[in-house]
Write a protein that holds these residues in place. Structure first.
Motif, PDB file in Angstrom:
ATOM      1  N   ILE A  59      31.220  24.285  28.717  1.00 31.04           N
ATOM      2  CA  ILE A  59      32.290  25.001  28.893  1.00 31.04           C
ATOM      3  C   ILE A  59      31.676  26.380  29.724  1.00 31.04           C
ATOM      4  N   CYS A  60      32.461  26.541  30.697  1.00 33.31           N
ATOM      5  CA  CYS A  60      32.472  27.783  31.747  1.00 33.31           C
ATOM      6  C   CYS A  60      33.377  28.908  31.539  1.00 33.31           C
ATOM      7  N   LEU A  61      32.918  30.305  31.244  1.00 30.35           N
ATOM      8  CA  LEU A  61      34.066  31.171  31.121  1.00 30.35           C
ATOM      9  C   LEU A  61      33.778  32.273  32.316  1.00 30.35           C
ATOM     10  N   MET A  62      34.817  32.355  32.880  1.00 30.35           N
ATOM     11  CA  MET A  62      34.723  33.252  34.286  1.00 30.35           C
ATOM     12  C   MET A  62      35.779  34.399  33.881  1.00 30.35           C
ATOM     13  N   ASP A  63      35.201  35.743  34.078  1.00 24.29           N
ATOM     14  CA  ASP A  63      35.889  36.978  33.832  1.00 24.29           C
ATOM     15  C   ASP A  63      36.273  37.528  35.434  1.00 24.29           C
ATOM     16  N   GLU A  64      37.484  37.166  35.928  1.00 27.25           N
ATOM     17  CA  GLU A  64      37.845  37.922  37.109  1.00 27.25           C
ATOM     18  C   GLU A  64      36.434  37.666  38.247  1.00 27.25           C
ATOM     19  N   PRO A  65      35.981  36.636  38.388  1.00 26.18           N
ATOM     20  CA  PRO A  65      34.941  36.523  39.266  1.00 26.18           C
ATOM     21  C   PRO A  65      35.365  36.927  40.723  1.00 26.18           C
ATOM     22  N   LEU A  66      36.520  36.938  41.315  1.00 28.20           N
ATOM     23  CA  LEU A  66      36.832  37.035  42.615  1.00 28.20           C
ATOM     24  C   LEU A  66      37.227  38.357  42.905  1.00 28.20           C
ATOM     25  N   SER A  67      37.350  39.024  41.951  1.00 27.24           N
ATOM     26  CA  SER A  67      38.014  40.445  42.189  1.00 27.24           C
ATOM     27  C   SER A  67      37.346  41.598  43.190  1.00 27.24           C
ATOM     28  N   ASN A  68      35.935  41.202  43.261  1.00 25.77           N
ATOM     29  CA  ASN A  68      35.276  42.188  44.172  1.00 25.77           C
ATOM     30  C   ASN A  68      35.222  41.769  45.515  1.00 25.77           C
ATOM     31  N   LEU A  69      35.755  40.584  45.835  1.00 27.88           N
ATOM     32  CA  LEU A  69      35.766  39.760  47.434  1.00 27.88           C
ATOM     33  C   LEU A  69      36.706  40.371  48.267  1.00 27.88           C
ATOM     34  N   ASP A  70      36.606  40.088  49.533  1.00 32.54           N
ATOM     35  CA  ASP A  70      37.992  40.417  50.215  1.00 32.54           C
ATOM     36  C   ASP A  70      38.740  39.454  50.305  1.00 32.54           C
ATOM     37  N   ALA A  71      39.982  39.562  50.782  1.00 38.20           N
ATOM     38  CA  ALA A  71      41.001  38.376  50.730  1.00 38.20           C
ATOM     39  C   ALA A  71      40.781  37.079  51.229  1.00 38.20           C
ATOM     40  N   LYS A  72      40.026  37.050  52.413  1.00 37.18           N
ATOM     41  CA  LYS A  72      39.766  35.765  53.123  1.00 37.18           C
ATOM     42  C   LYS A  72      38.614  35.023  52.182  1.00 37.18           C
ATOM     43  N   LEU A  73      37.544  35.633  51.557  1.00 36.39           N
ATOM     44  CA  LEU A  73      36.580  35.166  51.013  1.00 36.39           C
ATOM     45  C   LEU A  73      37.057  34.591  49.675  1.00 36.39           C
ATOM     46  N   ARG A  74      38.223  35.325  49.056  1.00 35.77           N
ATOM     47  CA  ARG A  74      38.576  35.000  47.798  1.00 35.77           C
ATOM     48  C   ARG A  74      39.333  33.759  47.844  1.00 35.77           C
ATOM     49  N   ALA A  75      40.157  33.715  48.917  1.00 33.53           N
ATOM     50  CA  ALA A  75      40.797  32.285  49.169  1.00 33.53           C
ATOM     51  C   ALA A  75      39.778  31.273  49.196  1.00 33.53           C
ATOM     52  N   HIS A  76      38.671  31.378  49.924  1.00 29.26           N
ATOM     53  CA  HIS A  76      37.834  30.366  50.143  1.00 29.26           C
ATOM     54  C   HIS A  76      37.126  30.069  48.785  1.00 29.26           C
ATOM     55  N   MET A  77      36.861  31.010  47.960  1.00 31.44           N
ATOM     56  CA  MET A  77      36.077  30.727  46.871  1.00 31.44           C
ATOM     57  C   MET A  77      36.937  30.160  45.667  1.00 31.44           C
ATOM     58  N   ARG A  78      38.338  30.333  45.953  1.00 26.79           N
ATOM     59  CA  ARG A  78      39.278  29.774  44.859  1.00 26.79           C
ATOM     60  C   ARG A  78      39.044  28.305  45.033  1.00 26.79           C
ATOM     61  N   SER A  79      39.280  27.770  46.283  1.00 22.44           N
ATOM     62  CA  SER A  79      38.961  26.515  46.240  1.00 22.44           C
ATOM     63  C   SER A  79      37.733  25.679  45.964  1.00 22.44           C
ATOM     64  N   GLU A  80      36.511  26.557  46.117  1.00 22.98           N
ATOM     65  CA  GLU A  80      35.370  26.155  46.144  1.00 22.98           C
ATOM     66  C   GLU A  80      35.035  26.010  44.572  1.00 22.98           C
ATOM     67  N   ILE A  81      35.625  27.147  43.819  1.00 25.19           N
ATOM     68  CA  ILE A  81      35.325  26.953  42.495  1.00 25.19           C
ATOM     69  C   ILE A  81      36.164  25.715  42.007  1.00 25.19           C
ATOM     70  N   ARG A  82      37.240  25.464  42.233  1.00 27.39           N
ATOM     71  CA  ARG A  82      38.175  24.479  41.819  1.00 27.39           C
ATOM     72  C   ARG A  82      37.341  23.263  41.929  1.00 27.39           C
TER      73      ARG A  82
END
Lengths: 270, 378
Positions: B156-179
């Motif tokens: 089980i992995c818990l994530m607490d707003e892990p992307l909120s400190n990234l800029d918009a472009k990186l956030r979109a990239h990390m979204r798919s990467e985490i998924r």
């Protein structure tokens, strides 16, 4: 900044530094002078001869005193670091009832001058029969409100997520303290270490009270002994002793300067 | 070994008077990407921290697998967690950070090395292993935090707003990467965010929270199509759904929005709205340019008060029934402020909520989507 301003600034700095450093500089000069020269009030010695230095080692067991001072200062430094860091840890990371109250009670002891607690401390040491022992010289200084306060403020800046992350990783309290808290607060620990070493090194009254012979006596008392040994004090010898005694202090200051600055200013700006 | 996470009537209160979380019950299936979403202060992080064991549970039971874990310390719950500010140890190198927890779990040195290099490869951290966290960029730190969660191999992995400190472009990239990582490892992921885009795009299912209460649980697209109440309707979707209260003459079936807009409720919906006060909702993309292509639509003319052209779509605002409405049209429309635009709304795309209870009465019928789904089926 143009050259003129810079020049002015450096002149001013040079002047203030000279003012501040003058007593030490003068002591340094005197340590090379003969009694005659000193009485004439000269600033520069006629020749740099080391006679006074030889005399001071001759007249006093100065090496023994230096060693004593070193042992006492190092023990107090280590003791204070251990006790204060553990106390600060408890005040920051362990939840218990009345934590803040106890902390402020603890801190309020900073307002009581050390001299006021001297008599109870003296009686304690007397009852323990710790006269002329290293523990008599060091134990009363292990718990320091200032050190606890300094470290607590530093520990408070450690993000609580680090604590939580190590809880999830399965670290227990001791492991978290040793593996995370201490390394992260290195600067403050160095600051406190240097500070406590220096203040113990320069202590005079307490070592005077609890030592009656040469066995554990520290250098500061040695210096005083130099001064009163004869009817007319040989200031050249005294100053030679002073210079020998402040060398470790200066060394420590130069080595720890960077860390010390960091430690004392950190938290001021965020 | 995958395990489900079960929350049974979980409550949390700090002062014994007011609940910050009130009786939350949900089952998170093994291998699921479950998103907790809501505005700040809704209690989503508190729920996550209760699952992690960092926060006491006032009332209720949390089970992992079949085992009740209320009183277990965090380390015994066999889970990993990624924090919002990453919580990297500043004095350790990237490599030491990644394998930090493995030390304690008494995993052999060679195994530690192996897992570390696997995780580092997966996240492209290979060349940074000897650096300190402060020498890394925000995105790289984020990856180190992810790697640290992965090497544990916790189910089980818990994530607490892990992307909120990234800029918009990186956030979109990390979204798919985490998924992708979650799919690849097949772990159960519980993910907290306040960003509805993250919730929509990442989650298998999501739970929407507001003031410590569950608003709706379900698949993102189902929630989008059938929002349970006006809060969900406005929270999910960007721009949010337009909502306006209306008067309802249930004898004739006529709906009247401040005398600006009238339409009739279809006979089949009439029994449901009887004796109720209504709130009308309409998604911005369902406000169409009036083209006479559709019949049985509500047509009107509105005055544009603001326009945003985003390249692929155009969003404009207008006043209707005392409220500002937003409409979203595909493509680029050369609109300017004060233009009068003819619009039309299909009755089928309208949402109706009970004004008092907030409950959903009528969801938009899926006119357009049906076609696409069928095409995909073929």
């Amino acid at each position: 900044m143009n050259i003129r301003n810079k020049l002015l600034l450096y002149l001013l700095l040079f002047f203030s530094a000279f003012l501040l450093f003058f007593p030490i500089l003068y002591a340094f000069m005197i340590s090379f002078m003969s009694s005659d020269e000193i009485l004439h009030g000269k600033f520069f010695p006629a020749a740099f001869h080391l006679e006074n230095y030889l005399k001071v080692f001759d007249r006093l067991p100065l090496l023994k005193y230096l060693l004593n001072s070193f042992i006492v200062s190092t023990s107090v430094m280590i003791g204070q670091l251990i006790v204060c860091s553990m106390a600060a840890y408890a005040f920051v990371f362990i939840q218990f009832k009345g934590r803040n109250f106890i902390f402020f009670l603890f801190i309020s002891t900073m307002m009581i001058p050390w001299e006021a607690t001297m008599i109870p401390n003296f009686i304690t040491i007397l009852k323990l029969d710790w006269f002329n022992t290293y523990q008599g010289l060091t134990f009363p200084f292990f718990a320091a409100a200032f050190g606890t306060f300094l470290l607590r403020q530093n520990f408070l800046t450690i993000p609580k997520e680090l604590h939580e992350a190590s809880q999830i990783a399965g670290l227990n309290t001791v492991q978290f303290f040793i593996k995370v808290v201490l390394p992260v607060s290195k600067t403050s620990l160095v600051t406190l270490g240097v500070y406590s070493f220096l203040s113990t090194w320069n202590q005079y009254l307490w070592p005077l009270l609890v030592t009656t012979n040469d066995s554990v006596r520290t250098v500061q008392i040695g210096l005083k002994q130099l001064q009163t040994q004869e009817t007319a004090t040989d200031w050249g010898v005294v100053m030679a002793g002073v210079i020998v005694v402040i060398i470790p202090t200066l060394l420590l200051l130069f080595l720890g300067q960077k860390q010390l600055q960091k430690g004392l200013t950190q938290g001021a700006l965020k | 070994m995958l395990k489900k996470v079960e929350l049974l009537n979980i409550s949390k209160t700090y002062d014994r008077k007011q609940d910050v979380i009130s009786s939350i019950s949900v089952t998170i299936e093994p291998g699921e990407f479950f998103v907790l979403v809501g505005p700040s202060g809704c209690g989503k992080s508190t729920i996550l921290r209760m699952i992690a064991g960092l926060e006491d549970i006032t009332d209720g039971v949390i089970k992992i697998g079949e085992k009740e874990i209320n009183d277990l310390p965090p380390s015994k719950r066999d889970l990993s967690m990624v924090f919002q500010n990453y919580a990297l140890y500043p004095h350790l190198s990237v490599e030491e950070n990644i394998i930090f927890g493995l030390h304690v779990k008494k995993i052999s040195k060679s195994e530690r090395k192996k897992r570390c290099s696997e995780a580092a490869d997966m996240l492209g951290l290979g060349s940074y292993l000897q650096r300190k966290p402060r020498e890394l960029s925000g995105g790289q730190r984020q990856r180190v935090a992810l790697a640290r969660a992965i090497v544990n191999q916790s189910p089980i992995c818990l994530m607490d707003e892990p992307l909120s400190n990234l800029d918009a472009k990186l956030r979109a990239h990390m979204r798919s990467e985490i998924r992708q990582i979650q799919r690849h490892l097949g772990i159960t992921m519980i993910y907290v965010t306040h960003d509805q885009v993250e919730a929509m795009t990442m989650g298998d299912r999501m739970m929407i929270l507001h003031n410590g209460e569950i608003q709706q649980i379900g698949k993102p697209i189902d929630i989008y199509n059938r929002p349970a109440n006006p809060f969900v309707a406005t929270f999910i979707g960007s721009p949010p759904m337009n909502l306006v209260s209306c008067t309802n003459n249930w004898k004739t079936g006529e709906i009247n929005i401040n005398n600006h807009l009238r339409f009739f409720i279809k006979p089949e919906d009439q029994p449901a709205v009887r004796n109720r006060q209504l709130t009308v909702g309409i998604r911005p993309e369902h406000i169409l340019h009036s083209s006479n292509r559709l019949t049985n639509t509500i047509k009107m003319q509105v005055q544009v008060i603001n326009v945003e052209v985003l390249g692929t779509e155009t969003i404009f605002a207008f006043h209707l029934g005392g409220k500002e409405w937003l409409a979203k049209w595909n493509g680029q429309w050369r609109l300017s402020v004060n233009d009068i635009v003819p619009i039309e709304i299909d009755y089928n795309s309208i949402c109706l909520f009970d004004k008092k209870t907030g409950g959903l009465i009528k969801a938009p019928a899926k006119i357009e989507r049906h076609i696409i789904e069928q095409e995909v089926m073929i």
